[in-house]
Design a protein around this motif. Structure first.
Motif, PDB file in Angstrom:
ATOM      1  N   GLN A  66       0.824  -1.208   0.000  1.00 18.80           N
ATOM      2  CA  GLN A  66       0.000   0.000   0.000  1.00 18.80           C
ATOM      3  C   GLN A  66       0.860   1.261   0.000  1.00 18.80           C
ATOM      4  O   GLN A  66       0.562   2.226  -0.710  1.00 18.80           O
ATOM      5  N   ARG A  70       0.765   3.842  -3.161  1.00 15.90           N
ATOM      6  CA  ARG A  70       0.464   5.270  -2.980  1.00 15.90           C
ATOM      7  C   ARG A  70       1.569   6.140  -3.586  1.00 15.90           C
ATOM      8  O   ARG A  70       1.288   7.141  -4.240  1.00 15.90           O
ATOM      9  N   TYR A 168      -8.093  -0.255   0.871  1.00 15.30           N
ATOM     10  CA  TYR A 168      -7.328   0.385  -0.196  1.00 15.30           C
ATOM     11  C   TYR A 168      -6.971  -0.640  -1.271  1.00 15.30           C
ATOM     12  O   TYR A 168      -6.580  -1.768  -0.967  1.00 15.30           O
TER      13      TYR A 168
END
Length: 197
Positions: A66, A70, A168
């Motif tokens: 993650q 990002r 996410y």
């Protein structure tokens, strides 16, 4: 001795002080391909974080994926994305110094700034939780004024801190594998750099 013969041979010394040129020719014939495939071993170790939640809402591998996702979606360079992916790779080996482990692994392959971010990210992330575990949340302030302070604070705020979200949509590890393999092929900074060319 031909290269294919060197791959079947082993050095003859039993103490390094007795090594010969022939011994080291044999060793370097093995060392070059081994070193250039370091990315595979790093990825194998990263996979050890899968399933280890440590009380967090996501496991440690998901957190790393993650963080890297990002950074990638924010347009960061491949080496930055790989740094983001590997920043917590030391979690399973160094409960008390995981940033140092990650920093040591990537040091030969990244800029001084990315190395510094990795090495200090734990103290900077501490701003968000140190006060809950009896530590000084402002510990990072001892680095205020350092040329990489702001870059490290930004890494925490934008990528590391929010990367505990089970909803996410992270990219899979396979997405990052080519970046990792490429970065670990050749060192930028290493005493061994010249011997690996």
């Amino acid at each position: 001795m031909a290269d294919h013969d060197l791959m079947d041979a082993t050095a003859q010394f039993h103490t390094m002080s007795e090594g010969t040129q022939e011994d080291w020719d044999i060793i370097m014939t093995h060392m070059k391909p081994f070193a250039q495939s370091g990315g595979k071993r790093v990825l194998d170790h990263l996979r050890l974080l899968d399933g280890d939640c440590g009380g967090f809402a996501v496991d440690r591998l998901t957190h790393c994926l993650q963080t890297a996702t990002r950074a990638h979606r924010d347009g960061r360079s491949d080496d930055y994305v790989v740094m983001a992916l590997l920043h917590d790779i030391g979690d399973t080996l160094g409960a008390f110094n995981h940033p140092d482990i990650a920093a040591a692994i990537i040091k030969p392959f990244v800029s001084e700034e990315l190395h510094w971010i990795t090495q200090h990210h734990g103290i900077f992330q501490g701003y968000n939780f140190f006060h809950y575990i009896g530590l000084n949340r402002d510990m990072r302030e001892e680095y205020r004024g350092h040329e990489h302070y702001q870059a490290t604070a930004e890494f925490i705020e934008k990528y590391d801190c929010p990367a505990f979200d089970p909803d996410y949509d992270s990219a899979p590890l396979s997405f990052f594998e080519p970046m990792v393999m490429k970065m670990f092929e050749r060192p930028l900074n290493s005493v061994y750099k010249k011997s690996m060319s």
